[in-house]
Write a protein that holds these residues in place. Structure first.
Motif, PDB file in Angstrom:
ATOM      1  N   ALA A  71     -12.664  32.978  -1.965  1.00 45.37           N
ATOM      2  CA  ALA A  71     -12.855  32.441  -0.622  1.00 45.37           C
ATOM      3  C   ALA A  71     -11.741  31.466  -0.255  1.00 45.37           C
ATOM      4  N   ILE A  72     -11.362  30.617  -1.193  1.00 47.10           N
ATOM      5  CA  ILE A  72     -10.269  29.677  -0.933  1.00 47.10           C
ATOM      6  C   ILE A  72      -8.984  30.454  -0.626  1.00 47.10           C
ATOM      7  N   GLY A  73      -8.723  31.482  -1.403  1.00 48.48           N
ATOM      8  CA  GLY A  73      -7.548  32.322  -1.160  1.00 48.48           C
ATOM      9  C   GLY A  73      -7.587  32.999   0.197  1.00 48.48           C
ATOM     10  N   ASN A  74      -8.767  33.452   0.612  1.00 52.00           N
ATOM     11  CA  ASN A  74      -8.909  34.072   1.935  1.00 52.00           C
ATOM     12  C   ASN A  74      -8.516  33.109   3.048  1.00 52.00           C
ATOM     13  N   ILE A  75      -8.909  31.858   2.873  1.00 53.21           N
ATOM     14  CA  ILE A  75      -8.582  30.862   3.896  1.00 53.21           C
ATOM     15  C   ILE A  75      -7.076  30.658   3.957  1.00 53.21           C
ATOM     16  N   TYR A  76      -6.457  30.503   2.801  1.00 49.47           N
ATOM     17  CA  TYR A  76      -5.000  30.334   2.789  1.00 49.47           C
ATOM     18  C   TYR A  76      -4.300  31.571   3.347  1.00 49.47           C
ATOM     19  N   LEU A  77      -4.825  32.748   3.057  1.00 45.56           N
ATOM     20  CA  LEU A  77      -4.228  33.976   3.584  1.00 45.56           C
ATOM     21  C   LEU A  77      -4.331  34.019   5.107  1.00 45.56           C
ATOM     22  N   SER A  78      -5.467  33.572   5.640  1.00 45.78           N
ATOM     23  CA  SER A  78      -5.618  33.540   7.101  1.00 45.78           C
ATOM     24  C   SER A  78      -4.654  32.541   7.742  1.00 45.78           C
ATOM     25  N   GLN A  79      -4.180  31.570   6.967  1.00 46.67           N
ATOM     26  CA  GLN A  79      -3.206  30.585   7.444  1.00 46.67           C
ATOM     27  C   GLN A  79      -1.771  31.024   7.156  1.00 46.67           C
ATOM     28  N   ALA A  86     -23.502  33.555   1.662  1.00 43.02           N
ATOM     29  CA  ALA A  86     -23.275  33.342   3.094  1.00 43.02           C
ATOM     30  C   ALA A  86     -22.076  32.422   3.303  1.00 43.02           C
ATOM     31  N   ARG A  87     -21.969  31.366   2.493  1.00 43.97           N
ATOM     32  CA  ARG A  87     -20.828  30.443   2.607  1.00 43.97           C
ATOM     33  C   ARG A  87     -19.515  31.160   2.279  1.00 43.97           C
ATOM     34  N   ILE A  88     -19.545  31.994   1.258  1.00 42.91           N
ATOM     35  CA  ILE A  88     -18.336  32.732   0.887  1.00 42.91           C
ATOM     36  C   ILE A  88     -17.938  33.693   2.006  1.00 42.91           C
ATOM     37  N   MET A  89     -18.905  34.411   2.546  1.00 45.08           N
ATOM     38  CA  MET A  89     -18.594  35.357   3.611  1.00 45.08           C
ATOM     39  C   MET A  89     -18.120  34.636   4.870  1.00 45.08           C
TER      40      MET A  89
END
Length: 170
Positions: free
Chosen positions: A82-90, A43-46
């Protein structure tokens, strides 16, 4: 437990429908319901894929703490994904790719999580025209990815193109 499962499913459903605000809310309910660890982890990852703008720094710190925990040593590919997803969204593709590469290096299993990580990495490298790196990612991805996966044919096609393109680029 049943309520947590239903909230998780609702989070997945809203994510698929593109309603990220509701997906984030339902996934938060899963986390607060004190479910089994793996469900909470997922859930945290999603949540990182659907999180609202402006909360990225605190979520990255939380994920970095998760990466340091021995409890998550078998899930490091997912944490760094998940960390990469956050950076990608930024719009920070450099940090995104670095996080994903770290996830590939630290992965302890060659399962679907690693395949998805490699797939996304190959797609981003393809988009930023780093074809040699994309070739490596796609080659590893198609060796792990199930042939029935919806992205398999496109990944295989790109891998074949890059196999011909990479030697002259090197």
């Amino acid at each position: 437990l049943q309520r947590a499962r239903l909230n998780f499913l609702l989070g997945q459903l809203h994510h698929e429908l593109g309603d990220n605000e509701k997906a984030y809310k339902y996934l938060g309910k899963v986390i607060r319901s004190n479910p089994p660890y793996e469900m909470e982890f997922n859930a945290r990852i999603m949540q990182t894929e659907v999180m609202p703008k402006g909360t990225h720094k605190q979520v990255i710190r939380k994920l970095q703490r998760m990466a340091k925990s021995d409890r998550n040593k078998d899930f490091l590919d997912r944490v760094y994904y998940a960390i990469g997803n956050i950076y990608l969204s930024q719009q920070d593709t450099t940090r995104c790719l670095y996080a994903w590469e770290t996830g590939v290096e630290k992965a302890t299993q060659s399962g679907i999580a690693k395949a998805v990580l490699l797939l996304r990495m190959g797609q981003v490298y393809w988009e930023v025209e780093k074809y040699v790196e994309a070739q490596t990612a796609y080659q590893q991805c198609i060796s792990i990815l199930d042939k029935e996966h919806e992205e398999y044919k496109e990944s295989e096609r790109r891998s074949k193109i890059l196999d011909e393109l990479a030697p002259p680029l090197n």
